[in-house]
Design a protein around this motif. Structure first.
Motif, PDB file in Angstrom:
ATOM      1  N   UNK A  15       0.838  -1.211   0.000  1.00 57.71           N
ATOM      2  CA  UNK A  15       0.000   0.000   0.000  1.00 57.71           C
ATOM      3  C   UNK A  15       0.864   1.249   0.000  1.00 57.71           C
ATOM      4  N   UNK A  16       1.928   1.214   0.799  1.00 54.75           N
ATOM      5  CA  UNK A  16       2.758   2.416   0.851  1.00 54.75           C
ATOM      6  C   UNK A  16       3.522   2.602  -0.465  1.00 54.75           C
ATOM      7  N   UNK A  17       3.864   1.509  -1.180  1.00 51.89           N
ATOM      8  CA  UNK A  17       4.527   1.651  -2.488  1.00 51.89           C
ATOM      9  C   UNK A  17       3.559   2.210  -3.511  1.00 51.89           C
ATOM     10  N   UNK A  57       3.810   5.880  -5.787  1.00 44.45           N
ATOM     11  CA  UNK A  57       3.958   5.988  -7.236  1.00 44.45           C
ATOM     12  C   UNK A  57       2.716   6.504  -7.941  1.00 44.45           C
ATOM     13  N   UNK A  58       1.723   6.890  -7.211  1.00 42.52           N
ATOM     14  CA  UNK A  58       0.520   7.460  -7.830  1.00 42.52           C
ATOM     15  C   UNK A  58       0.229   8.806  -7.208  1.00 42.52           C
ATOM     16  N   UNK A  59      -0.626   9.604  -7.883  1.00 43.09           N
ATOM     17  CA  UNK A  59      -1.037  10.924  -7.389  1.00 43.09           C
ATOM     18  C   UNK A  59      -2.527  10.936  -7.132  1.00 43.09           C
ATOM     19  N   UNK A  86       2.320   0.586 -13.207  1.00 45.83           N
ATOM     20  CA  UNK A  86       3.140  -0.019 -14.240  1.00 45.83           C
ATOM     21  C   UNK A  86       2.469   0.023 -15.599  1.00 45.83           C
ATOM     22  N   UNK A  87       1.142   0.010 -15.599  1.00 40.63           N
ATOM     23  CA  UNK A  87       0.406  -0.007 -16.880  1.00 40.63           C
ATOM     24  C   UNK A  87      -0.095   1.366 -17.301  1.00 40.63           C
ATOM     25  N   UNK A  88       0.007   2.340 -16.429  1.00 47.98           N
ATOM     26  CA  UNK A  88      -0.552   3.669 -16.732  1.00 47.98           C
ATOM     27  C   UNK A  88       0.256   4.350 -17.854  1.00 47.98           C
ATOM     28  N   UNK A  89      -0.425   4.955 -18.877  1.00 47.48           N
ATOM     29  CA  UNK A  89       0.223   5.680 -19.992  1.00 47.48           C
ATOM     30  C   UNK A  89       0.255   7.175 -19.692  1.00 47.48           C
ATOM     31  N   UNK A 117      -8.539   0.678  -6.001  1.00 47.25           N
ATOM     32  CA  UNK A 117      -8.044  -0.639  -6.425  1.00 47.25           C
ATOM     33  C   UNK A 117      -8.356  -1.702  -5.373  1.00 47.25           C
ATOM     34  N   UNK A 118      -8.078  -2.956  -5.731  1.00 49.68           N
ATOM     35  CA  UNK A 118      -8.290  -4.048  -4.774  1.00 49.68           C
ATOM     36  C   UNK A 118      -7.266  -3.934  -3.673  1.00 49.68           C
TER      37      UNK A 118
END
Length: 981
Positions: free
Chosen positions: A822-824, A828-830, A837-840, A889-890
C-alpha cells in the motif's frame, strides 16, 4: 549786352510815404532841408552826411540824431562792423582828418571818436585833400583816395595799431588828368591777395596787392568812370557795379588777378540817360536817372527803376517830378525828396509776386524769383510743375521735361511718366527717370521702365552706365530687376557678369548654360563655389551639363565628394541628375557608397534601390542581376521601405523576395490575387513551407475557382498534381472550390479524381483487412472478459511490483497481475486508481492546457484530418477529458480484498458500469452468479462485455441503475424500439 527795353516790367514794389511816429497823420519831415552829399548804412541805421560837416543818423524806427562831425567840410562816410569812418576837415587849411566813430558810445550828444588820423602828412608829395575812404569789414584794411588821384592802403588793426599814423602803402600815384577819386572798394582773396578797386570820374582801375604790401598787378577797365553816387560794391561777393551814361558794368575781384582774364560784363540799363544814383538792396539794383520832362511843367524829371539783374526784369519803375536822394536802411529802399518827404518801397510778398507771374504765364521769371528769395524753395517745385504743364500743353516736350525734373520730391512721378509713355517721347522719359534715380526717389518699377527704354532705343552704353550707377549706389535690392531686363534684351555677357558679382549663382549659371550654351564655363563656375552651392547648382543644372560636358562635370563632382567626405552635405541630391543614364548613375552611386558609411550609406542604398525599381519594367532582369543590384542591399532595417517602393513600382521579384524572406506568404498570395497571376500563385505554393502549404493551396484554389478560364486547364492539372503529391487539401474540398468556376470542364479534374478514388479503394481494402483482424482480436478479448466476469481470479503474485520484495499486508492487487504494498502504491501514484506499471502518459497530457492548443494546431496542419482524430480516439484522449475516474483498487487487509469503483461518465461505456460495486474475493463467485443478467453476445465493438472493469451486478448496490434498458436498440425484441427489428 541786353537792352533795357527788352526787360519785362512788374509791379513788385509799392511806394509808401512814411508818417511821423509822434503824429501818425502827418508825414515824416525830420530830414527836411537836409542836403545829403554822402551816406552809408550800418545794420538798421543810415548815416547821412552834409558837405558842411553835419551827420544825420536815421534809425530803423525812423528816429533821427544829428551831430557835427567836422567844422568845415565832410567828404566821405563809410561803415564797417559797428563803427563809422569819415573823411573831412576842421579848418580852412589842407588838413584832412580820418575819424573813427563809435555810434553806440555817445558823449555830450556826440558819438565817441576812437581815433583821429591826419591824412595830409601821409601824402607829402601832394597838397590835395583826401576825398574818399573804404574799410574792410574785418577792420584790418583801409584805403583812402585823394582829389589828385592818389590812393593809400593800410593793412593792420585799424582800431588799435599805432602804425596807422605812418605806415601806409601807396597803391596809385597822383593823376591830375583823371580827376579826384570818387569811389574805393577792398576785396580780399585767398593766398594773401587783396584787390583794391579805384573809381575816378573817367576810369575804373583794379590793383592787386600781394601780402598787403606790394602791388603786383593792376588793370584799367572799360568803364568810363562814375560819380560818387553811381557805383556800389558787395563785399560778400567781391562784385563792383559801376553806372556810366550808357550802361552798368559788373566787375568781380577774382577776375582781376589774371592779366588775361575776363574784364567783366555790362548791361544797357538806363541807356542814354544821365545816372544820378545807383543803390544795391539785396538782389535788386535801384537806379535814379535824369530825364527830360514831357508832360510835367518842370524841365527835368527823375526816373526810379528797380532792376533784378539775375532775373533780368524790372521790379518797379516810377517817375519823380523833382530831384531826390535814394538810400538803403537794412533791406528797405528809402526815397528822400528835396522837400524832406521820406518814402519807402515796400516789396510785395512772394506769393503775390508769383500770382502776378502765373497770370502772365511768366513761369521762367517766377522760377528765378523763387530761387533768389529766402522762402522761394517752398514754392519752387510747384512753379516748375506749372511751368512744365504749360510747356507740355504748348507741345514743347523737351523743355517741359526739364521743368518736371525739378519737381521730383513734390510731384508724383506717375503724373509725369504717363505723359511720356508714348514711343515718340521716350527720350524725354529717360531724362526724367535718370533724374529720379539720381535723386534716389525711384522705385523698382521705374527702374525697370528706364532700363527697358534704354534697351528699346538701343542705348547700350547708357544702359550699362545706368547699371553701374545702381551698383555703385549699393542698391543691391534692384539687382534682380536689372538682371531680368538685361536677360530680356539679350545682353547675356552683361547679365552673367552682374549675377556673378552679386552672388546670384543660379541666375548666372542659367545665362551661361541655357542662353550662352557655354557648358564648360558653367562647370568651371560651379567648381569654384562652396560645397553647399556645388550640390545645389549641380542638382539644378547637372542634366544639361551631363549631356554636353560629361567628363568635366564628373571630374568636378568626384573632387568635391573626395574633398568633403566627412562633411554633413547630402550628396544624395546629386543623384537625380543621373536618372536615365545608367552608366553614369551606377558609377556615381558606387563612388559615393565607397566614400560614405553608416546612416548616410543607408540613404544611398535606398536611393539605389529606388532607382533600379523605377527602371525595372523598362529593362530585362536576370536572377543574377537581381541578386547583385537589389537583393544584396535589402536587410532588416530597410525591408519595409523597400517593400513599399516595390509595391509602388510593381516590382514583383522584390515583393516576392521580401515577403518570402519574412515568412509573409499570405500577403504575397493576396498580391498575386490582385494581379490575377495564376502561375505566380502556383509557384508560391510550391515554394512555401510545409506549415503554410495547406492554407496557401486553399487560397490558390479559391482564386482559381473565381478567375480561371478554359485556357488554364493545363495549369490546373499541374496544380492538382502538386496538391495530390502534398496531400495538403482534401479532394472533396478541392472539388468544392473548383466547382464554383463555370468555365472549367471535367477534363481538368478527371485524372485527379480517378487517382484519388484509386487511393481510396486501396485504403478501403486495407481497412477491411484490419477490421477482420480486429474482429478476431475482439472475440479473444470477449473471452477474456467473460473469464474475468464469471470466473474467480487467483492472485498468485508474491512480490511487490514496485520494490520487488515479498508482499505483506496490506497490499493492492490489480487484474493486470501486478501487486503493490500500500505504501509503495501511494508513493507511485497521485491519487489515481490505475496500476502505475500499466498507466500511460496520455491522460496526463490531456489534462494540460497546452495539449488543447497542440491538438488544434495539428488539426489545422494535418493533411488527413480524420486519421488524426482516429488516432486521438484510439489513445482515449476524449474519454479522459469527459470523465474523472476515481476508483479504489483491490486492497488486501485483515477483512479481505476490497475495491471501490466510482461512477463512469464515459459516453462510450454502458450505464451499468456506473454502479458502485463492493465485494470480497472470498464471496465473489457466489454473489456474482444470481445477480448477473445474461446479455446478448452479439459481436459489436462498443459492447460493454469487452470492458475488463465492467460488472453488471447491481443487487449489492444501494443506487439504482440509471440506464433505461428499453431504449437499447440491441436488446430483446419485445422490449426494443429498434426500427430494424
Amino acid at each position: 549786352m541786353t537792352s533795357e527795353f527788352g526787360w519785362r516790367r512788374f509791379g513788385f514794389f509799392t511806394p509808401s510815404v512814411i508818417f511821423s511816429k509822434e503824429n501818425p497823420k502827418e508825414k515824416f519831415s525830420g530830414l527836411k532841408d537836409v542836403a545829403v552829399d554822402c551816406w552809408c548804412s550800418s545794420g538798421g541805421s543810415v548815416y547821412l552826411g552834409e558837405a558842411k560837416g553835419g551827420v544825420f543818423q536815421l534809425t530803423n524806427q525812423f528816429g533821427e540824431y544829428y551831430w557835427k562831425a567836422y567844422q568845415k567840410s565832410l567828404a566821405s562816410l563809410h561803415s564797417a562792423d559797428k563803427y563809422l569812418f569819415s573823411i573831412g576837415e576842421d579848418d580852412d587849411t589842407v588838413n584832412t582828418l580820418l575819424k573813427i566813430w563809435d555810434p553806440e558810445r555817445v558823449e555830450k550828444n556826440t558819438p565817441h571818436v576812437m581815433r583821429t588820423i591826419r591824412m595830409s602828412p601821409l601824402n607829402p608829395t601832394s597838397s590835395s585833400p583826401a576825398c574818399s575812404i573804404a574799410v574792410h569789414s574785418s577792420l584790418h584794411a583801409v584805403v583812402v583816395g585823394y582829389t589828385d588821384g592818389t590812393v593809400l592802403f593800410y593793412h593792420g588793426d585799424v582800431l588799435h595799431d599805432k602804425a596807422l599814423n605812418s605806415r601806409w602803402v601807396k597803391v596809385r600815384d597822383s593823376s591830375v588828368g583823371e580827376g579826384a577819386v570818387t569811389g574805393l572798394a577792398i576785396a580780399t582773396l585767398p593766398a594773401s591777395k587783396t584787390v583794391v578797386f579805384v573809381i575816378t570820374q573817367k576810369h575804373v582801375y583794379s590793383y592787386v596787392l600781394e601780402n598787403n604790401k606790394t602791388v603786383v598787378a593792376h588793370k584799367k577797365h572799360d568803364a568810363n568812370g562814375a560819380t560818387a553816387d553811381c557805383w556800389t560794391f558787395d563785399e560778400s561777393t567781391g562784385q563792383l557795379i559801376v553806372a556810366s551814361r550808357e550802361m552798368l558794368f559788373f566787375y568781380d575781384a577774382d577776375q582781376c588777378i589774371d592779366v588775361d582774364g575776363e574784364v567783366g560784363r555790362c548791361l544797357q540799363l538806363g541807356r542814354g540817360f544821365e545816372k544820378l544814383q545807383l543803390v544795391a538792396c539785396g538782389q535788386y539794383l535801384a537806379l535814379l536817372t535824369k530825364h527830360h520832362a514831357v508832360i510835367q511843367k518842370a524841365e527835368f524829371m527823375t526816373m526810379l527803376t528797380v532792376y533784378d539783374v539775375k532775373g533780368q526784369y524790372i521790379g518797379f519803375s516810377c517817375s519823380l517830378p523833382e530831384l531826390c536822394r535814394l538810400f538803403v536802411a537794412g533791406n528797405t529802399m528809402l526815397v528822400l525828396s528835396h522837400d524832406g518827404i521820406l518814402s519807402e518801397l515796400v516789396e510785395k510778398n512772394l506769393a503775390t509776386k508769383l500770382d502776378i507771374l502765373f497770370k502772365k504765364n511768366l513761369f521762367d521769371v517766377a522760377v528765378l524769383i523763387a530761387k533768389n528769395s529766402r522762402d522761394g524753395s517752398d514754392y519752387l517745385k510747384g512753379i516748375h510743375a506749372k511751368y512744365g504743364d504749360y510747356l507740355y500743353g504748348k507741345g514743347d516736350y523737351e523743355n517741359a521735361i526739364q521743368q518736371y525734373k525739378d519737381t521730383i520730391g513734390m510731384l508724383e512721378p506717375s503724373y509725369v511718366m504717363k505723359r511720356y509713355l508714348d514711343s515718340s517721347k521716350i527720350k524725354e522719359l529717360c531724362i526724367y527717370l535718370e533724374c529720379l534715380h539720381d535723386a534716389k526717389k525711384d522705385n523698382e518699377h521705374q527702374t525697370k521702365i528706364l532700363m527697358n527704354a534704354y534697351a528699346k532705343q538701343g542705348e547700350k552704353k547708357k544702359l550699362m552706365e545706368f547699371v553701374n550707377k545702381i551698383i555703385d549706389g549699393s542698391r543691391s535690392s534692384r539687382m534682380r530687376d536689372v538682371f531680368e531686363i538685361l536677360l530680356k534684351w539679350n545682353y547675356l555677357p552683361e547679365a552673367s557678369l552682374l549675377a556673378t558679382k552679386f552672388a546670384m549663382h543660379e541666375d548666372a549659371l542659367n545665362v551661361i548654360i541655357h542662353h550662352m550654351h557655354k557648358y564648360t564655363m558653367g562647370v568651371t563656375y560651379i567648381s569654384k563655389m562652396p560645397i553647399e552651392d556645388v550640390i545645389e547648382m549641380a542638382g539644378k543644372f547637372g542634366r544639361d551639363l551631363l549631356i554636353h560636358a560629361r567628363e568635366d562635370l564628373m571630374h568636378v563632382l568626384w573632387e568635391q565628394i573626395r574633398a568633403n567626405t566627412d562633411s554633413k552635405n547630402n550628396f544624395m541630391r546629386l543623384f537625380d541628375i543621373f536618372m536615365g543614364d545608367m552608366d553614369a548613375s551606377q558609377l556615381f552611386l558606387s563612388y559615393v557608397l565607397n566614400q560614405t558609411n553608416g546612416e548616410e550609406q543607408d540613404q544611398y542604398i535606398n536611393l539605389i534601390l529606388e532607382y533600379h525599381m523605377r527602371s525595372f519594367k523598362s529593362q530585362e532582369w536576370s536572377e543574377e542581376r537581381l541578386n547583385d543590384d537589389i537583393f544584396r542591399y535589402i536587410h532588416k532595417k530597410n525591408e519595409d521601405v523597400v517593400l513599399q517602393m516595390a509595391q509602388l513600382f510593381d516590382c514583383t521579384p522584390v515583393i516576392e523576395h521580401i515577403l518570402m524572406k519574412s515568412h509573409r506568404a499570405k500577403e504575397l498570395m493576396l498580391y498575386h490575387h490582385k494581379k490575377k497571376d495564376l502561375d505566380a500563385i502556383i509557384k508560391l505554393c510550391q515554394r512555401s513551407s510545409p506549415e503554410e502549404k495547406n492554407r496557401l493551396w486553399l487560397d490558390a484554389l479559391t482564386f482559381i475557382g473565381k478567375n480561371a478560364t478554359a485556357d488554364d486547364e493545363q495549369v490546373i492539372i499541374d496544380l492538382l498534381e502538386e496538391i495530390e503529391a502534398s496531400e495538403a487539401v482534401h479532394p472533396l474540398v478541392v472539388l468544392e472550390l473548383l466547382s464554383k468556376n463555370e468555365h472549367l470542364t471535367i477534363s481538368s479534374v478527371k485524372d485527379y479524381v480517378i487517382a484519388w478514388l484509386r487511393k481510396q479503394q486501396i485504403i478501403i481494402d486495407d481497412d477491411r483487412k484490419t477490421i477482420e483482424e480486429n474482429e478476431k482480436s475482439m472475440e479473444e478479448l470477449d473471452s477474456t472478459v467473460e473469464s474475468l466476469k464469471f470466473n474467480a481470479q487467483v492472485m498468485q503474485v508474491s512480490k511487490c511490483s514496485a520494490c520487488d520484495t515479498p508482499l505483506q499486508l496490506p497490499t493492492v492487487h490489480f487484474l493486470c497481475k501486478h501487486a503493490y504494498h500500500v505504501h509503495c502504491f501511494d508513493s507511485y501514484t497521485d491519487g489515481s486508481d490505475k496500476c502505475p506499471a500499466c498507466q500511460t502518459t496520455w491522460p496526463n497530457i490531456a489534462n494540460e492546457e497546452i495539449s488543447y492548443h497542440k491538438f488544434q494546431k495539428e488539426l489545422s496542419d494535418a493533411p488527413n484530418v480524420m486519421e488524426l482524430i482516429a488516432m486521438y480516439l484510439q489513445k482515449g484522449l476524449f474519454d479522459e477529458k469527459k470523465k474523472t475516474r476515481k476508483s479504489e483498487p483491490l486492497r488486501e487487509n485483515s477483512g479481505g480484498l476490497q475495491r471501490a469503483v466510482s461512477s463512469n461518465t464515459n459516453p462510450f461505456d454502458d450505464d451499468d458500469a456506473a454502479t458502485t460495486i463492493s465485494r470480497t474475493m472470498s464471496t465473489a463467485s457466489s454473489n456474482m452468479a444470481p445477480a448477473y443478467r445474461q446479455r446478448s453476445t452479439t459481436n459489436r465493438k462498443d459492447d460493454n462485455s469487452t470492458n475488463p472493469f465492467f460488472n453488471s451486478d447491481a443487487s449489492s448496490s444501494s443506487k439504482k441503475n440509471s440506464y433505461d434498458e428499453s431504449k437499447n436498440p440491441f436488446g430483446e425484441p419485445s422490449k426494443s424500439n429498434n426500427p430494424f427489428d
